[in-house]
Design an enzyme around this catalytic site. Structure first.
Site, PDB file in Angstrom:
ATOM      1  CG  ASP A 177      43.211  -9.991 -10.191  1.00 42.97           C
ATOM      2  OD1 ASP A 177      42.787 -11.164 -10.114  1.00 42.97           O
ATOM      3  OD2 ASP A 177      43.638  -9.490 -11.254  1.00 42.97           O
ATOM      4  CD  GLU A 200      39.432 -12.952 -10.053  1.00 43.75           C
ATOM      5  OE1 GLU A 200      39.181 -13.621 -11.063  1.00 43.75           O
ATOM      6  OE2 GLU A 200      39.853 -11.783 -10.104  1.00 43.75           O
ATOM      7  CG  ASP A 222      47.087  -7.155 -13.456  1.00 42.53           C
ATOM      8  OD1 ASP A 222      46.605  -8.292 -13.534  1.00 42.53           O
ATOM      9  OD2 ASP A 222      48.024  -6.757 -14.169  1.00 42.53           O
TER      10      ASP A 222
END
Length: 168
Positions: free
Chosen positions: A12, A72, A144
């Protein structure tokens, strides 16, 4: 082939905080391996922050023997300068597993939310809740790292579908 264990690192990207999570996918089973957050110094020059992301994540990929990576896609916001900086961070994050010879897949935030929670507009608490349910060995996971594990879960689910479709 579809039942061989595959270590997947989910990423991420962020310039301040980049979440990472490693899972093992074996058939329809998922197992948590590790997770964490990389936090470059906010006072370091921009190029050094990007280098920190690249080097640290390269080591994490190698240390955990990852086979595949998933990242992502960028969330575009109203501030073009912030979006561009996030794009730079994302590039460093994508290059780390590529540097280790891993194939890198990309998934949109809505697809990740849909794959893990069942709704494309889920919030962070819903994602963290489902990650905890799907990977009980992970324990409490900060946002996160939970997002990164969600990316890995999404990749595991979609690669399994692709393998099954290819076998059919």
């Amino acid at each position: 082939m579809a039942n061989e264990p595959t270590r997947i690192i989910g990423l991420d990207p962020g310039l301040r905080r980049t979440g990472w999570g490693v899972v093992v996918s074996e058939g329809s089973r998922l197992r948590w391996v590790a997770h964490g957050v990389v936090t470059p110094s906010e006072t370091a020059p921009f190029s050094e922050r990007l280098l920190h992301l690249l080097e640290t994540l390269s080591v994490i990929c190698a240390d955990h023997g990852c086979d595949e990576a998933a990242v992502e896609e960028v969330f575009v916001n109203m501030n073009p300068a912030s979006t561009l900086k996030l794009g730079h961070a994302r590039a460093a994050v994508m290059l780390a597993p590529a540097k280790c010879g891993l194939p890198v897949a990309e998934y949109s935030p809505n697809l990740i939310k849909k794959a893990v929670v069942g709704a494309g507009h889920a919030d962070k608490s819903q994602i963290a809740f489902m990650v905890k349910r799907l990977l009980p060995g992970a324990g409490e996971v900060k946002a996160d790292a939970a997002d990164a594990l969600a990316v890995a879960i999404t990749h595991a689910q979609l690669r399994k579908r692709a393998l099954l479709a290819g076998a059919a």
